[in-house]
Every structure is written in structure tokens, then in C-alpha cells.
Write a protein that holds these residues in place. Structure first.
Motif, PDB file in Angstrom:
ATOM      1  N   LEU A  38       0.825  -1.203   0.000  1.00 45.19           N
ATOM      2  CA  LEU A  38       0.000   0.000   0.000  1.00 45.19           C
ATOM      3  C   LEU A  38       0.865   1.261   0.000  1.00 45.19           C
ATOM      4  O   LEU A  38       0.563   2.234  -0.704  1.00 45.19           O
ATOM      5  N   ILE A  39       1.941   1.235   0.795  1.00 43.01           N
ATOM      6  CA  ILE A  39       2.851   2.387   0.829  1.00 43.01           C
ATOM      7  C   ILE A  39       3.470   2.628  -0.540  1.00 43.01           C
ATOM      8  O   ILE A  39       3.577   3.772  -1.001  1.00 43.01           O
ATOM      9  N   VAL A  40       3.844   1.556  -1.219  1.00 45.57           N
ATOM     10  CA  VAL A  40       4.442   1.689  -2.562  1.00 45.57           C
ATOM     11  C   VAL A  40       3.445   2.303  -3.542  1.00 45.57           C
ATOM     12  O   VAL A  40       3.781   3.187  -4.345  1.00 45.57           O
ATOM     13  N   VAL A  41       2.198   1.854  -3.491  1.00 44.27           N
ATOM     14  CA  VAL A  41       1.166   2.395  -4.400  1.00 44.27           C
ATOM     15  C   VAL A  41       0.940   3.874  -4.132  1.00 44.27           C
ATOM     16  O   VAL A  41       0.833   4.690  -5.050  1.00 44.27           O
ATOM     17  N   VAL A  42       0.858   4.256  -2.850  1.00 42.87           N
ATOM     18  CA  VAL A  42       0.643   5.666  -2.506  1.00 42.87           C
ATOM     19  C   VAL A  42       1.802   6.524  -2.974  1.00 42.87           C
ATOM     20  O   VAL A  42       1.623   7.617  -3.510  1.00 42.87           O
ATOM     21  N   LEU A  43       3.020   6.025  -2.777  1.00 39.52           N
ATOM     22  CA  LEU A  43       4.196   6.785  -3.218  1.00 39.52           C
ATOM     23  C   LEU A  43       4.224   6.941  -4.738  1.00 39.52           C
ATOM     24  O   LEU A  43       4.591   8.001  -5.259  1.00 39.52           O
TER      25      LEU A  43
END
Length: 236
Positions: A23-28
Motif C-alpha cells: 500500500l505504501i508503494v502504491v501511494v508513493l
């Protein structure tokens, strides 16, 4: 797999850590793409286009570049009372808000007046037709000059005292003079007769005249086999 084992793996800390990392990767990624687009499109940036009309091109270029804009000469025009390289028009118009890097297209004043090609009028049309066509094309037509010749027929066109030819380039500021026939025949013209039977007897026969000591013999030889002559005697 038993239900107990499934729930144990589903509730394991490792699985949730992996999901949270994804999820963090997608948001970034989303945030990075948005920032990149904003930087590329200059989102929220507004630059007012300055008015460079009636300025020299060098001055206009300096002003445009100072405002982080570009400048390109798109065309040339001609205004007689303005200096050469003066900006006549610009696009986009002054006062419009644009982003940095926008190109401003300008029209500059030419150092020479534009030219127009003289159409095929000389010895090819009447005065009325020639005058109307020249004015419609933008020529400056001066007073008409009448010369001996067929009435209202265009025999020549002059400008600055020189004869022009069909297809010649003429400056738009030059005044042209149309030379038109006045209906009077030129005295230098001569009549040429091409009729070979200038001495026709009226019967299709030519007269044969023969001199003799006794008088003059006059007879016809219009194709007859026998020549008949009549003796014409004179006083002794």
C-alpha cells in the motif's frame, strides 16, 4: 487446509506487513506521478504575456525571455510609417495568462515593400477590365495615358517612367499608368493590298496591250485560244 490453519495465516503479522508495504508503494507511486505532472505542466503557474507590439524585435525578445517565454517570428508585414523589424502583431495577445515556456508568435515589419505580380493585361484586354483587376489586386493606379490605337484597348503599362511586362514584380507603393488607345489611327500605319487581280477588266479577263508602228493593239487573253486584237489608230 483446515479452517484453523487458514485463519492462523490470515491473521499472521508477516502477511499484514507485506500488505501494508504494498500500500505504501502504491501511494508513493501515485504521489510521485502527480508531482511529476504538476512540475511538467507547471500546474498553478500563471505568467501574464507582455505587450511587445511596436517595439524593436531585439527589445521584444529580451522582454519575452525575461518572462520565461519563447518568441518565434511567424510572418512579415509592411507598414510604411513604422521602422523595419518592428513588431506588428503578436499571438497570444497581450495580458493573457499562460504557463512558462509558452511560445509567443510575432509578425515583424519588413524593410522593403511587398511586391505584386502584374497579370496578363498588356495587349490582352480592355481598359475597364484592366483597371478593375489591378485595383482589386492592390495596385495603385494613376492617371490614364492615351496613345494612338484602338479605342479603350490596353497597349502598355508604365511605372516610374519605365515600361512593364506581363508577369513582372511591382512594389505595392509604386503608381502604375495604363496606356490606352484613343481611337485615332496612327499616321505611321500603312495599308497593304494583297489582291493580285488589281487590273480586272470586269469579265475575269486581263487586258493585253501591244504597241505597234500602226497604233496600239488592245485585246483580251482571258483563257481563249484565239487572240483577237483591234487596231486603234491615232492621228498621223
Amino acid at each position: 487446509m483446515k479452517a484453523k490453519d487458514f485463519f492462523r495465516k490470515f491473521l499472521s503479522l508477516r502477511l499484514w506487513l507485506n500488505l501494508f508495504a504494498m500500500l505504501i508503494v502504491v501511494v508513493l507511486l501515485v504521489f510521485g506521478v502527480k508531482m511529476g505532472l504538476d512540475l511538467y505542466t507547471h500546474h498553478g503557474e500563471e505568467i501574464v504575456i507582455p505587450d511587445v507590439r511596436r517595439k524593436a524585435f531585439s527589445d521584444a525578445e529580451h522582454i519575452i525571455l525575461e518572462n520565461k517565454l519563447g518568441i518565434v517570428v511567424s510572418d512579415t508585414g509592411y507598414v510604411k510609417n513604422l521602422p523595419a523589424d518592428c513588431i506588428l502583431e503578436q499571438s497570444p495577445e497581450p495580458g493573457r495568462k499562460v504557463k512558462s515556456g509558452r511560445v509567443v508568435y510575432v509578425v515583424i515589419n519588413s524593410s522593403q515593400s511587398p511586391t505584386i505580380t502584374l497579370p496578363d493585361l498588356i495587349d490582352n484586354c480592355s481598359y475597364r477590365e484592366a483597371r478593375a483587376k489591378l485595383i482589386a489586386m492592390g495596385f495603385k493606379v494613376g492617371p490614364t495615358q492615351f496613345i494612338p490605337g484602338e479605342k479603350d484597348w490596353v497597349y502598355g503599362i508604365k511605372s516610374k517612367g519605365k515600361q512593364l511586362q506581363n508577369g513582372q514584380k511591382v512594389a505595392v507603393d509604386d503608381v502604375i499608368i495604363i496606356q490606352v488607345g484613343d481611337g485615332m489611327r496612327d499616321l505611321d500605319d500603312s495599308v497593304v493590298y494583297t489582291d493580285a487581280e488589281m487590273y480586272d477588266s470586269g469579265y475575269g479577263d486581263s487586258l493585253d496591250v501591244m504597241h505597234h508602228d500602226d497604233g496600239i493593239y488592245v485585246g483580251g487573253s482571258g483563257g481563249n485560244d484565239v487572240d483577237e486584237f483591234e487596231v486603234v489608230t491615232g492621228p498621223e
